[in-house]
Design an enzyme around this catalytic site. Sequence first.
Site, short mmCIF file in Angstrom:
data_model
loop_
_atom_site.label_atom_id
_atom_site.label_comp_id
_atom_site.label_asym_id
_atom_site.label_seq_id
_atom_site.Cartn_x
_atom_site.Cartn_y
_atom_site.Cartn_z
N CYS A 4 57.22 -23.13 -25.52
CA CYS A 4 57.76 -22.41 -24.35
C CYS A 4 57.53 -23.17 -23.04
O CYS A 4 58.20 -22.90 -22.06
CB CYS A 4 57.16 -21.01 -24.28
SG CYS A 4 55.39 -20.96 -24.00
N ARG A 34 55.35 -9.99 -14.33
CA ARG A 34 54.44 -10.87 -15.10
C ARG A 34 53.03 -10.49 -14.69
O ARG A 34 52.65 -10.61 -13.52
CB ARG A 34 54.73 -12.34 -14.80
CG ARG A 34 53.63 -13.26 -15.31
CD ARG A 34 53.99 -14.72 -15.29
NE ARG A 34 54.97 -15.02 -16.31
CZ ARG A 34 55.24 -16.26 -16.74
NH1 ARG A 34 54.60 -17.30 -16.23
NH2 ARG A 34 56.14 -16.46 -17.68
N GLN A 87 60.98 -15.07 -23.43
CA GLN A 87 60.98 -16.41 -24.01
C GLN A 87 61.64 -16.40 -25.38
O GLN A 87 62.35 -17.35 -25.75
CB GLN A 87 59.54 -16.93 -24.12
CG GLN A 87 59.45 -18.35 -24.64
CD GLN A 87 60.02 -19.38 -23.68
OE1 GLN A 87 59.66 -19.38 -22.50
NE2 GLN A 87 60.88 -20.25 -24.15
N ASP A 108 52.15 -23.47 -28.71
CA ASP A 108 51.98 -23.09 -27.30
C ASP A 108 50.61 -23.62 -26.88
O ASP A 108 49.81 -24.06 -27.72
CB ASP A 108 52.06 -21.55 -27.19
CG ASP A 108 52.00 -21.04 -25.75
OD1 ASP A 108 52.18 -21.84 -24.81
OD2 ASP A 108 51.75 -19.82 -25.57
N HIS A 140 55.57 -11.99 -24.74
CA HIS A 140 56.46 -12.74 -23.84
C HIS A 140 57.89 -12.66 -24.42
O HIS A 140 58.44 -13.65 -24.88
CB HIS A 140 55.98 -14.19 -23.74
CG HIS A 140 56.61 -14.98 -22.63
ND1 HIS A 140 57.46 -14.42 -21.70
CD2 HIS A 140 56.52 -16.30 -22.31
CE1 HIS A 140 57.83 -15.36 -20.85
NE2 HIS A 140 57.29 -16.51 -21.20
N ARG A 152 66.41 -19.91 -20.82
CA ARG A 152 65.82 -18.76 -20.11
C ARG A 152 66.82 -18.20 -19.10
O ARG A 152 66.97 -16.99 -18.94
CB ARG A 152 64.52 -19.17 -19.39
CG ARG A 152 63.40 -19.63 -20.30
CD ARG A 152 62.83 -18.49 -21.13
NE ARG A 152 62.36 -17.39 -20.30
CZ ARG A 152 61.17 -17.37 -19.68
NH1 ARG A 152 60.32 -18.36 -19.84
NH2 ARG A 152 60.82 -16.34 -18.93
#
Length: 307
Positions: A262, A107, A137, A222, A134, A290
């Site tokens: 998310c 990340r 996700q 988001d 991402h 996840r």
Amino acid sequence: MSNSSPRHFLTLLDLTPNELHWVIQRAIELKQIRNSKTLYEPFRNQVLAMIFQKSSTRTRVSFEAGMAQQGGHAIFLSPRDTHLGRGEPIADSARVISSMVDIVMIRTFAHAQVEEFAAHSKVPVINALTDDYHPCQLLADIQTFVEHRGSISGKTVTWIGDGNNMCHSFINAAKQFNFKLNVACPDGYLPNTQLMANNADRVHLVQDPKQAVIGSHLVVTDTWASMGQEDEKKARETAFEDYQVNPTLMDLAEPEALFMHCLPAYRGLEVSHDMLSDPRSVVYDEAENRLHAQKALMEFLLLQPQV
Ligand code: CP
Ligand code: NVA
């Protein structure tokens, strides 16, 4: 140890649609295996290196728990404690770390950093969020949609808010999983122009959120200020004030529409205080998935099943 040219997962485009469907179906199976408390340890003696240059709750816990539950081990590496944080070149770090572990997740900020790491890695590299994408996700999100509503192919999804890393991954998902995507973002915060152009057959800019959600089977948002944009928080709250997702906006979508985020979410900003507990919200299923989706992804990358 992996072969000389490992597969990576830096964006959803790194797997074929068929391979992505395998991962989603496998994630659903692995969830059942975990829920039935069956011991299943395909990752025995396998080690995952987890490089985090940004904060995380869900990504860290899901990767670390997932590796442990399937018999493997995970190492958490932060820039505070490694030479990556002191300027050791990414290529050197990649050569060294990948000579000792079986799989790596990263990340970080610039997407080019995961690309550079992957280019010098002997083992599969997973993008666990960059400024641009991402993809992990999205595996969880598609699994969640499939579990609640069946195939997402042919459905309509609406993205509301910032044209950010999550939005970009939804654009890639529209292509790979064959759905239509409406994108409602204010001027100045639109998704990457080239990505939009590349997917113009199925991704449409509809800047009014009320227009955008009409006919939608899934509405997604988001945070308005992603990690690294903390200084822009106030300006963004002004720019996005008409882009909150709330039950009244959801009422304009299809009656069976789901809501996804998310997480982490900021109640009173991109979502109303009551949106996450609305019956249409599946945000906590997304978060749990996840775990299952990344186990399936790591099985795909580590065990190389015939797909
Ligand atoms: N959704 C997500 O990636 O959460 P974290 O930042 O907590 O990992
Ligand atoms: N767009 C958000 C997602 C967090 C999981 C960020 O990059 O901070």
